[in-house]
Each structure stands twice: as structure tokens, then as C-alpha cells.
Design a protein around this motif. Sequence first.
Motif, PDB file in Angstrom:
ATOM      1  N   ASP A 179       2.346 -55.927  61.118  1.00 38.10           N
ATOM      2  CA  ASP A 179       3.330 -54.854  60.912  1.00 38.10           C
ATOM      3  C   ASP A 179       2.803 -53.503  61.389  1.00 38.10           C
ATOM      4  OD1 ASP A 179       5.326 -56.504  59.914  1.00 38.10           O
ATOM      5  OD2 ASP A 179       4.647 -56.289  57.845  1.00 38.10           O
ATOM      6  N   ALA A 227       4.385 -51.297  64.290  1.00 40.32           N
ATOM      7  CA  ALA A 227       4.753 -49.910  63.975  1.00 40.32           C
ATOM      8  C   ALA A 227       4.103 -48.942  64.949  1.00 40.32           C
ATOM      9  CB  ALA A 227       4.358 -49.579  62.532  1.00 40.32           C
ATOM     10  N   VAL A 232       8.700 -48.995  62.194  1.00 35.83           N
ATOM     11  CA  VAL A 232       7.679 -48.089  61.654  1.00 35.83           C
ATOM     12  C   VAL A 232       7.700 -48.140  60.127  1.00 35.83           C
ATOM     13  CG1 VAL A 232       6.991 -45.669  61.435  1.00 35.83           C
ATOM     14  CG2 VAL A 232       7.634 -46.588  63.675  1.00 35.83           C
ATOM     15  N   ASP A 233       8.887 -48.113  59.554  1.00 32.09           N
ATOM     16  CA  ASP A 233       9.005 -48.182  58.093  1.00 32.09           C
ATOM     17  C   ASP A 233       8.441 -49.486  57.536  1.00 32.09           C
ATOM     18  OD1 ASP A 233      10.199 -45.688  58.137  1.00 32.09           O
ATOM     19  OD2 ASP A 233      12.250 -46.474  57.916  1.00 32.09           O
ATOM     20  N   ALA A 288       5.685 -50.846  58.210  1.00 34.71           N
ATOM     21  CA  ALA A 288       4.268 -50.681  57.855  1.00 34.71           C
ATOM     22  C   ALA A 288       4.142 -50.111  56.451  1.00 34.71           C
ATOM     23  CB  ALA A 288       3.569 -49.772  58.865  1.00 34.71           C
TER      24      ALA A 288
END
Length: 172
Positions: A125, A129, A147-148, A150
Motif C-alpha cells: 500500500d 501510495a 494515497v489514503d 496507506a
Amino acid sequence: MRVYVPLSLPRLAEAYRAGEIGPAPVTAFAVTPALREWYLSDDIEELEYAALNRAALASLRLVAADPEAARRRVVVAVDVPDRSAVADPDRGLDPAALGELTVREAVPLAKAAAVHVDSGDADADVTAAAAALAAADKGDDDAQFVVDGAEDHDLLWFATQEIPGLVGDSDR
């Protein structure tokens, strides 16, 4: 004042070898008035967690900028004198700078309270990201979702005595 300094594993190794996080100025995150206003909470633990997460995002940026760095976010929690940490009033309410401040001097690693690092379970993740970060910054909602992702991984807590194991240096 407790501040959260974003690093990558190579930068943590540099700090370990040097005995300090620096050179100054050092970008860090903390519970600032702007962060309090944005987060809308009076719970100091929640606010510190928000500052830690802001530092984790900054760490992701460091990881994304260094293709050789392990795909793990690193944040060092450090106590610094209040007078040495200043927030830029011009960036205070900029969403990208919430909680950001500058520590005016190098920070002795001996002042660190803890180190927070992603577990190996987060590698995929965090890698995704880091790759999506530039597109997310340009407003791509799908990239922002990556990105979120992560942030779904909590950083693990490590005592400062565990830094040699984190950076692969057991000689010191």
C-alpha cells in the motif's frame, strides 16, 4: 513540545550515524493552533495522532522522492523546547501545511521519545501510495484514494533503542 519529524529509513540511518536529526532547519509536525482548528477536537491524544498522521504523509513524500528507500513511512517523535519550533503564519491555514512547523536547530536523536514505522504488511500500500502521490496532488480522486490507503496502516511504535535494528546497524 512534542513534534513529529518525517523521515525515511535511509534518513533515519543518517540521523542514527550522526546522532542527530538535521541539519537545521528541520521540518516537523505538531499540535499547532491551525491543526486544532482544522481537527475540531480538544482531546490532546487525538490531536497528537492527527499531527503524527500529517508527518506520516510527509514521510510518504520522502519515500516517493527516493526510489532506493524502503517503502515504509518513518516518523520520529521528539521533544523540543517550545522556542525552537515555529510555524509559518503565512502557511498556517494551508491544508497542505496543517500542523507543520520548523525546528530551528538540529535535534539530538537522544531527545527522541519513540520511532514510528510501517510494518512489512504496509509495503504494497505504501508503494502504491508513493507512486500515486503526484497524481493525487494534481486532484486525481482515484490516486487520492490510493494515497489514503496507506493511512489505513497504523505506524508501529519502536523504542529509540530499537533504531539499530530498524536501520540494519547492529555494530553501534
